[in-house]
Write a protein that holds these residues in place. Sequence first.
Motif, PDB file in Angstrom:
ATOM      1  N   VAL A 182       0.153  -2.505  -8.696  1.00 16.62           N
ATOM      2  CA  VAL A 182      -0.702  -2.877  -7.568  1.00 16.62           C
ATOM      3  C   VAL A 182      -1.975  -2.036  -7.560  1.00 16.62           C
ATOM      4  CG1 VAL A 182       1.226  -3.699  -6.169  1.00 16.62           C
ATOM      5  CG2 VAL A 182       0.516  -1.323  -6.003  1.00 16.62           C
ATOM      6  N   LYS A 183      -2.955  -2.481  -6.789  1.00 18.57           N
ATOM      7  CA  LYS A 183      -4.295  -1.916  -6.888  1.00 18.57           C
ATOM      8  C   LYS A 183      -4.416  -0.502  -6.329  1.00 18.57           C
ATOM      9  CE  LYS A 183      -6.669  -6.362  -7.059  1.00 18.57           C
ATOM     10  NZ  LYS A 183      -7.614  -7.288  -6.399  1.00 18.57           N
ATOM     11  N   SER A 184      -3.582  -0.139  -5.358  1.00 19.02           N
ATOM     12  CA  SER A 184      -3.708   1.189  -4.762  1.00 19.02           C
ATOM     13  C   SER A 184      -2.376   1.651  -4.213  1.00 19.02           C
ATOM     14  CB  SER A 184      -4.747   1.176  -3.642  1.00 19.02           C
ATOM     15  OG  SER A 184      -4.260   0.464  -2.513  1.00 19.02           O
ATOM     16  N   GLN A 185      -2.258   2.963  -3.999  1.00 17.05           N
ATOM     17  CA  GLN A 185      -1.055   3.506  -3.397  1.00 17.05           C
ATOM     18  C   GLN A 185      -0.898   3.024  -1.959  1.00 17.05           C
ATOM     19  OE1 GLN A 185       1.357   5.257  -4.975  1.00 17.05           O
ATOM     20  NE2 GLN A 185       2.513   5.007  -3.069  1.00 17.05           N
ATOM     21  N   ALA A 186      -2.032   2.798  -1.297  1.00 22.30           N
ATOM     22  CA  ALA A 186      -1.981   2.259   0.067  1.00 22.30           C
ATOM     23  C   ALA A 186      -1.297   0.899   0.087  1.00 22.30           C
ATOM     24  CB  ALA A 186      -3.389   2.158   0.647  1.00 22.30           C
ATOM     25  N   ASP A 187      -1.541   0.083  -0.946  1.00 19.89           N
ATOM     26  CA  ASP A 187      -0.882  -1.219  -1.039  1.00 19.89           C
ATOM     27  C   ASP A 187       0.623  -1.047  -1.241  1.00 19.89           C
ATOM     28  OD1 ASP A 187      -3.141  -2.960  -0.807  1.00 19.89           O
ATOM     29  OD2 ASP A 187      -3.729  -2.410  -2.832  1.00 19.89           O
ATOM     30  N   VAL A 188       1.008  -0.064  -2.059  1.00 22.64           N
ATOM     31  CA  VAL A 188       2.430   0.208  -2.262  1.00 22.64           C
ATOM     32  C   VAL A 188       3.081   0.607  -0.943  1.00 22.64           C
ATOM     33  CG1 VAL A 188       4.103   1.746  -3.371  1.00 22.64           C
ATOM     34  CG2 VAL A 188       2.156   0.886  -4.683  1.00 22.64           C
ATOM     35  N   ASP A 189       2.460   1.535  -0.235  1.00 26.50           N
ATOM     36  CA  ASP A 189       3.012   2.013   1.032  1.00 26.50           C
ATOM     37  C   ASP A 189       3.116   0.887   2.058  1.00 26.50           C
ATOM     38  OD1 ASP A 189       3.080   4.517  -0.134  1.00 26.50           O
ATOM     39  OD2 ASP A 189       1.192   5.177   0.780  1.00 26.50           O
ATOM     40  N   ARG A 190       2.091   0.045   2.091  1.00 23.98           N
ATOM     41  CA  ARG A 190       2.101  -1.077   3.036  1.00 23.98           C
ATOM     42  C   ARG A 190       3.234  -2.047   2.722  1.00 23.98           C
ATOM     43  NH1 ARG A 190       0.055  -5.849   2.263  1.00 23.98           N
ATOM     44  NH2 ARG A 190      -1.243  -5.126   0.532  1.00 23.98           N
ATOM     45  N   LYS A 191       3.419  -2.353   1.442  1.00 21.38           N
ATOM     46  CA  LYS A 191       4.470  -3.287   1.046  1.00 21.38           C
ATOM     47  C   LYS A 191       5.857  -2.715   1.338  1.00 21.38           C
ATOM     48  CE  LYS A 191       1.823  -5.737  -2.527  1.00 21.38           C
ATOM     49  NZ  LYS A 191       1.988  -7.074  -1.944  1.00 21.38           N
TER      50      LYS A 191
END
Length: 207
Positions: A182-191
């Motif tokens: 995924v594009k960013s760690q923020a996206d990982v955390d959100r998912k």
Amino acid sequence: MELIDLTAVRNAERSSEPYNYVLASNLLKQDKIDDLRRDFPDINKPGYLTVDEVKLHGNFKKLIEELEGPELTEELSKKFGLDLHQYPRLTTIMKKSQPKYGSIHTDGPSKVMTMLVYMNDEWQQDEGGRLRVLYDDKNYDKFKLEVPPVMGTMFAFLRSDNSWHGHLPFSGERRVVQIAWVKSQADVDRKKKHNKLAQVFKGIFGR
């Protein structure tokens, strides 16, 4: 690598029609299959769970480490001509499928690439649950490829606006590990947060 055979990725042919994907068989070493089958997590909830929500042990835990490791990412980077090392990964595991799963979609724009590794001993042709590479968002019957979800089959694709895929309804045990770059760690955390909330609601409402 102890469990993954990287030559399966190296020898797989990449297709660019209707989007970029790779299908490989025998990603998992044959002499490790029994151990991986034995150590697959005992998951009672339907749908995908993040690795944080699942108790990992034995050879299956080692498999997750190898799937998330730099060696496999390097081979996939070479195969797709894209440096995947720069992207964080989200790993999820499913054991139980429900009929509502498999609707046609492309994956969200936060994903760069998705890889599925199937771990079922066998699969009947007419059972449903066989992922299809599709040409649009409406038609299951017009497909480029159908992926058998059997032990050691790997399907990986670059996410795009036309990376349509889905499968016909299936209810029952359908073992699969999904790795998403995924594009960013923020996206990982959100998912992860979204997935945890979804599991809470499934527990409350039973769906």
